[in-house]
Design a protein around this motif. Structure first.
Motif, mmCIF file in Angstrom:
data_model
loop_
_atom_site.group_PDB
_atom_site.id
_atom_site.type_symbol
_atom_site.label_atom_id
_atom_site.label_comp_id
_atom_site.label_asym_id
_atom_site.label_seq_id
_atom_site.Cartn_x
_atom_site.Cartn_y
_atom_site.Cartn_z
ATOM 1 N N THR A 20 -20.219 -35.547 -13.321
ATOM 2 C CA THR A 20 -20.943 -34.825 -12.271
ATOM 3 C C THR A 20 -19.995 -33.933 -11.483
ATOM 4 O O THR A 20 -20.323 -32.785 -11.161
ATOM 5 C CB THR A 20 -21.637 -35.821 -11.327
ATOM 6 O OG1 THR A 20 -22.517 -36.657 -12.087
ATOM 7 C CG2 THR A 20 -22.450 -35.092 -10.263
ATOM 8 N N ARG A 21 -18.814 -34.458 -11.180
ATOM 9 C CA ARG A 21 -17.832 -33.662 -10.442
ATOM 10 C C ARG A 21 -17.405 -32.439 -11.258
ATOM 11 O O ARG A 21 -17.296 -31.326 -10.728
ATOM 12 C CB ARG A 21 -16.626 -34.539 -10.112
ATOM 13 C CG ARG A 21 -15.417 -33.815 -9.502
ATOM 14 C CD ARG A 21 -15.770 -33.186 -8.144
ATOM 15 N NE ARG A 21 -14.657 -32.408 -7.652
ATOM 16 C CZ ARG A 21 -13.766 -32.854 -6.754
ATOM 17 N NH1 ARG A 21 -13.865 -34.070 -6.274
ATOM 18 N NH2 ARG A 21 -12.808 -32.066 -6.346
ATOM 19 N N CYS A 23 -19.056 -30.866 -13.609
ATOM 20 C CA CYS A 23 -20.162 -29.897 -13.663
ATOM 21 C C CYS A 23 -20.298 -29.158 -12.339
ATOM 22 O O CYS A 23 -20.538 -27.943 -12.318
ATOM 23 C CB CYS A 23 -21.466 -30.612 -14.000
ATOM 24 S SG CYS A 23 -21.521 -31.278 -15.689
ATOM 25 N N HIS A 24 -20.136 -29.864 -11.236
ATOM 26 C CA HIS A 24 -20.237 -29.232 -9.919
ATOM 27 C C HIS A 24 -19.149 -28.191 -9.734
ATOM 28 O O HIS A 24 -19.401 -27.071 -9.274
ATOM 29 C CB HIS A 24 -20.145 -30.299 -8.829
ATOM 30 C CG HIS A 24 -20.134 -29.734 -7.440
ATOM 31 N ND1 HIS A 24 -18.964 -29.368 -6.802
ATOM 32 C CD2 HIS A 24 -21.134 -29.462 -6.579
ATOM 33 C CE1 HIS A 24 -19.243 -28.888 -5.612
ATOM 34 N NE2 HIS A 24 -20.556 -28.935 -5.436
ATOM 35 N N ASP A 25 -17.919 -28.538 -10.100
ATOM 36 C CA ASP A 25 -16.795 -27.625 -9.897
ATOM 37 C C ASP A 25 -16.849 -26.410 -10.807
ATOM 38 O O ASP A 25 -16.290 -25.360 -10.486
ATOM 39 C CB ASP A 25 -15.467 -28.371 -10.109
ATOM 40 C CG ASP A 25 -15.121 -29.287 -8.952
ATOM 41 O OD1 ASP A 25 -15.746 -29.152 -7.882
ATOM 42 O OD2 ASP A 25 -14.238 -30.139 -9.110
ATOM 43 N N ALA A 27 -19.820 -25.089 -12.043
ATOM 44 C CA ALA A 27 -21.111 -24.398 -11.985
ATOM 45 C C ALA A 27 -20.972 -22.977 -11.453
ATOM 46 O O ALA A 27 -21.540 -22.032 -12.009
ATOM 47 C CB ALA A 27 -22.091 -25.194 -11.126
ATOM 48 N N GLY A 28 -20.202 -22.809 -10.364
ATOM 49 C CA GLY A 28 -20.044 -21.485 -9.768
ATOM 50 C C GLY A 28 -19.337 -20.496 -10.682
ATOM 51 O O GLY A 28 -19.873 -19.415 -10.970
ATOM 52 N N GLU A 126 -8.646 -30.753 -0.661
ATOM 53 C CA GLU A 126 -9.989 -31.239 -0.333
ATOM 54 C C GLU A 126 -10.113 -31.632 1.127
ATOM 55 O O GLU A 126 -11.221 -31.695 1.660
ATOM 56 C CB GLU A 126 -10.326 -32.455 -1.196
ATOM 57 C CG GLU A 126 -10.723 -32.130 -2.613
ATOM 58 C CD GLU A 126 -12.155 -31.635 -2.700
ATOM 59 O OE1 GLU A 126 -13.068 -32.331 -2.242
ATOM 60 O OE2 GLU A 126 -12.340 -30.525 -3.225
ATOM 61 N N PRO A 171 -19.519 -38.097 -6.369
ATOM 62 C CA PRO A 171 -18.801 -37.030 -7.078
ATOM 63 C C PRO A 171 -17.723 -36.365 -6.235
ATOM 64 O O PRO A 171 -16.688 -35.969 -6.760
ATOM 65 C CB PRO A 171 -19.916 -36.047 -7.447
ATOM 66 C CG PRO A 171 -21.142 -36.893 -7.523
ATOM 67 C CD PRO A 171 -20.978 -37.927 -6.447
ATOM 68 N N ARG A 172 -17.947 -36.226 -4.926
ATOM 69 C CA ARG A 172 -16.952 -35.552 -4.090
ATOM 70 C C ARG A 172 -15.719 -36.423 -3.866
ATOM 71 O O ARG A 172 -14.612 -35.907 -3.685
ATOM 72 C CB ARG A 172 -17.570 -35.168 -2.735
ATOM 73 C CG ARG A 172 -16.593 -34.394 -1.865
ATOM 74 C CD ARG A 172 -17.236 -33.780 -0.643
ATOM 75 N NE ARG A 172 -16.235 -33.091 0.133
ATOM 76 C CZ ARG A 172 -15.517 -33.653 1.099
ATOM 77 N NH1 ARG A 172 -15.730 -34.914 1.423
ATOM 78 N NH2 ARG A 172 -14.607 -32.971 1.756
#
Length: 208
Positions: A20-21, A23-25, A27-28, A126, A171-172
């Motif tokens: 999930t992490r 994919c999140h990172d 995606a942009g 972070e 995920p974060r």
């Protein structure tokens, strides 16, 4: 999820959190490339040199970000000392000044400590809003990364994740958990401390 340190985290939960992490990172950056490619496909004549340059830059940025994530989350040995300056500069942002140890200090590190150092740097970025500086250090058996920005955002959940707690892990915070776990596997303990505008993540490894 289990509240036990490290070993209490179900491997399937860990895999899901990291996926999930990732994919999140990504995606942009990947979305920007996809949008540019779609415009190019609709009407190639509408793409001028500037737009093509932006598309090329987005693709290069996505590729570099993916390599950084593979090095941080993948197997030891994926981190290349020569790649760290570009990877961390791209990760922290163009407005962040990145200071790294001399190349010989990086090449002297074994693969696992080098991967840990990369994760310490990512963890530091972070915990600072819009980091303006990132300083990565190798001092003997001490590895450290410090970031400063507009304000600190060292949340309790991040500190608990570094310590190995899994209650509320998401995920974060999974990268913080992984950083702490890597440090403990090498025989040290990762410590994260807040500063006036950011944080420092550091570990002292056993000698030898």
């Amino acid at each position: 999820m289990s509240a036990e340190p490290d070993g209490g985290l179900d491997p399937l939960d860990l895999a899901a959190l990291i996926a999930t992490r990732l994919c999140h990172d990504m995606a942009g950056p990947v979305g920007a490339v996809a949008n540019g490619a779609e415009l190019l496909g609709d009407d190639p004549a509408m793409i001028d040199a500037e737009a093509l340059g932006l598309l090329t830059g987005s693709a290069a940025g996505a590729s570099l970000r993916l390599r950084t994530l593979r090095a941080a989350f993948g197997l030891a040995g994926a981190v290349e000392p020569g790649d760290l300056p570009r990877q961390l500069s791209a990760w922290a942002g163009a407005r962040c000044a990145v200071t790294l140890p001399p190349r010989d200090a990086l090449t002297a590190l074994a693969p696992e400590p080098l991967r840990l150092l990369l994760n310490l740097a990512l963890l530091a970025t972070e915990t600072a809003v819009a980091p303006a500086t990132l300083v990565v250090e190798v001092q003997g058996d001490r590895l450290a990364a410090a970031a400063e920005g507009r304000a600190p955002r060292l949340e309790p959940a991040m500190v608990e994740a570094v310590a190995g707690r899994t209650d509320g892990l998401g995920p974060r915070t999974v990268q913080a958990w992984l950083t702490g776990a890597l440090g403990r596997r090498l025989g040290g303990t990762v410590e994260v401390a807040a500063t006036a505008s950011g944080s420092t993540a550091a570990i002292v490894l056993p000698q030898g």
